[in-house]
Scaffold this motif. Structure first.
Motif, PDB file in Angstrom:
ATOM      1  N   ILE A 209       0.848  -1.205   0.000  1.00  0.00           N
ATOM      2  CA  ILE A 209       0.000   0.000   0.000  1.00  0.00           C
ATOM      3  C   ILE A 209       0.880   1.251   0.000  1.00  0.00           C
ATOM      4  O   ILE A 209       0.690   2.180  -0.793  1.00  0.00           O
ATOM      5  CB  ILE A 209      -0.924   0.032   1.235  1.00  0.00           C
ATOM      6  N   LEU A 210       1.860   1.285   0.922  1.00  0.00           N
ATOM      7  CA  LEU A 210       2.750   2.448   1.014  1.00  0.00           C
ATOM      8  C   LEU A 210       3.501   2.663  -0.296  1.00  0.00           C
ATOM      9  O   LEU A 210       3.673   3.795  -0.755  1.00  0.00           O
ATOM     10  CB  LEU A 210       3.736   2.256   2.162  1.00  0.00           C
ATOM     11  N   TYR A 211       3.946   1.560  -0.888  1.00  0.00           N
ATOM     12  CA  TYR A 211       4.715   1.659  -2.129  1.00  0.00           C
ATOM     13  C   TYR A 211       3.848   2.210  -3.263  1.00  0.00           C
ATOM     14  O   TYR A 211       4.301   3.069  -4.051  1.00  0.00           O
ATOM     15  CB  TYR A 211       5.257   0.280  -2.487  1.00  0.00           C
ATOM     16  N   SER A 253      -1.979  12.791   5.322  1.00  0.00           N
ATOM     17  CA  SER A 253      -2.056  14.212   5.676  1.00  0.00           C
ATOM     18  C   SER A 253      -0.865  14.673   6.504  1.00  0.00           C
ATOM     19  O   SER A 253      -0.624  15.878   6.642  1.00  0.00           O
ATOM     20  CB  SER A 253      -3.356  14.491   6.453  1.00  0.00           C
ATOM     21  N   SER A 254      -0.098  13.722   7.063  1.00  0.00           N
ATOM     22  CA  SER A 254       0.981  14.106   7.980  1.00  0.00           C
ATOM     23  C   SER A 254       2.373  13.690   7.509  1.00  0.00           C
ATOM     24  O   SER A 254       3.363  14.126   8.078  1.00  0.00           O
ATOM     25  CB  SER A 254       0.718  13.503   9.363  1.00  0.00           C
ATOM     26  N   ARG A 255       2.468  12.855   6.469  1.00  0.00           N
ATOM     27  CA  ARG A 255       3.785  12.407   6.022  1.00  0.00           C
ATOM     28  C   ARG A 255       3.699  11.837   4.612  1.00  0.00           C
ATOM     29  O   ARG A 255       2.621  11.539   4.105  1.00  0.00           O
ATOM     30  CB  ARG A 255       4.339  11.359   6.974  1.00  0.00           C
ATOM     31  N   SER A 256       4.867  11.677   4.019  1.00  0.00           N
ATOM     32  CA  SER A 256       4.947  11.075   2.692  1.00  0.00           C
ATOM     33  C   SER A 256       5.077   9.561   2.842  1.00  0.00           C
ATOM     34  O   SER A 256       5.915   9.089   3.619  1.00  0.00           O
ATOM     35  CB  SER A 256       6.159  11.605   1.929  1.00  0.00           C
ATOM     36  N   PRO A 257       4.271   8.796   2.130  1.00  0.00           N
ATOM     37  CA  PRO A 257       4.363   7.336   2.248  1.00  0.00           C
ATOM     38  C   PRO A 257       5.695   6.824   1.718  1.00  0.00           C
ATOM     39  O   PRO A 257       6.230   7.345   0.739  1.00  0.00           O
ATOM     40  CB  PRO A 257       3.191   6.834   1.397  1.00  0.00           C
ATOM     41  N   TYR A 258       6.227   5.816   2.390  1.00  0.00           N
ATOM     42  CA  TYR A 258       7.501   5.217   1.999  1.00  0.00           C
ATOM     43  C   TYR A 258       7.498   3.752   2.409  1.00  0.00           C
ATOM     44  O   TYR A 258       7.170   3.421   3.543  1.00  0.00           O
ATOM     45  CB  TYR A 258       8.673   5.940   2.658  1.00  0.00           C
ATOM     46  N   SER A 259       7.857   2.876   1.486  1.00  0.00           N
ATOM     47  CA  SER A 259       7.919   1.441   1.768  1.00  0.00           C
ATOM     48  C   SER A 259       9.369   0.995   1.895  1.00  0.00           C
ATOM     49  O   SER A 259      10.112   0.998   0.903  1.00  0.00           O
ATOM     50  CB  SER A 259       7.233   0.637   0.665  1.00  0.00           C
TER      51      SER A 259
END
Length: 274
Positions: A209-211, A253-259
């Motif tokens: 999901i994050l990726y 809303s609070s951070r950039s997604p990262y896998s």
């Protein structure tokens, strides 16, 4: 002052190590690092101040972080000087003398592993100021320990590739890929990975999901659910909340997604200043 650097392992160790992370701060601003289940295992050396596990006390000075199924926050108000080795899912196995299942949801002090050579490495890393020299010493230590990894290692490594490449699969299929009966597969997988195959599959699905959101933060949850192997968006939100501590909308809303698991460039987007 903050220095956050990613270094990559030598070719002979790249099957086992994803990257090294060197982090230094001067303690002027508090640092918050969110931890989420990543599917990877870490070996960490703190040469500066330890990090505080929110509501649970301090991390050990030098530790192994096993597979996690829960989220948390690490906070520092001091000087950080840290070297972290981020291993591939099975990568720590050849180098320590304990089943990965004993590290589940734990920060295990290096001293508690009762490993004289690893404790000697800890003392070298603690006293050497140059991070690059420390990493050379770490690699020398690991190379000395690199032995034949065995048939079960190869089996489970193949299963992890299957989990990574096919978001819709089940434990029976994974056991057949490993050419093992269900019970034997579950036992070996848990020993080598650190959690049972069903739970690990869910962690990797969460990492997927994050990726997907890294490049497509506006993706509709219906599409995201289908691509990541969920029955519907409500199941996706449930898993996401369980593993991150918040909903996907709150997270974005609070951070950039990262896998950590899927990303190839190893950017680290988890550090915040308050």
């Amino acid at each position: 002052m903050k220095e956050s650097k990613i270094l990559y392992p030598s070719p002979l160790l790249s099957r086992y190590i994803k990257y090294y992370w060197v982090l230094k701060t001067d303690g002027i601003e508090p640092v918050l690092i969110q931890t989420i289940p990543s599917g990877c295992v870490h070996l960490v050396f703190h040469r500066g101040d330890n990090l505080n596990i929110q509501s649970k006390g301090w991390q050990p000075k030098n530790f192994v972080r096993g597979q996690f199924s829960i989220s948390g926050n690490l906070i520092s108000k001091g000087n950080i000087d840290m070297i972290a080795i981020i291993f591939h899912p099975l990568g720590l196995n050849p180098f320590v003398r304990c089943p990965m299942s004993e590290l589940y949801n734990r920060y295990v002090d290096v001293e508690d592993l009762e490993d004289a050579e690893l404790n000697h490495l800890k003392r070298i890393v603690s006293s050497e100021r140059e991070a690059q020299v420390c990493i050379q010493q770490i690699e020398s230590f690991l190379m000395r320990r690199l032995v034949d990894i065995g048939h079960n290692y190869n089996r489970i490594e193949s299963v992890i590739r299957l989990i990574a490449n096919y978001p819709q699969t089940d434990v029976d299929t994974l056991a057949k890929d490993a050419c093992l009966g269900y019970r034997q597969f579950k036992r070996i997988f848990t020993e080598y990975v650190g959690m049972n195959p069903k739970e690990y599959y869910r962690v990797i699905r969460f990492q997927r999901i994050l990726y997907m959101l890294q490049d497509n933060p506006e993706m509709e949850f219906t599409d995201l659910s289908y691509l990541c192997g969920f029955y519907d968006p409500s199941h996706l939100v449930k898993d996401f909340r369980e593993f991150s501590g918040c909903s996907p909308t709150q997270y974005l809303s609070s951070r950039s997604p990262y896998s950590t698991f899927f990303s190839k460039d190893c950017r680290l987007n988890s550090i915040k200043y308050h």
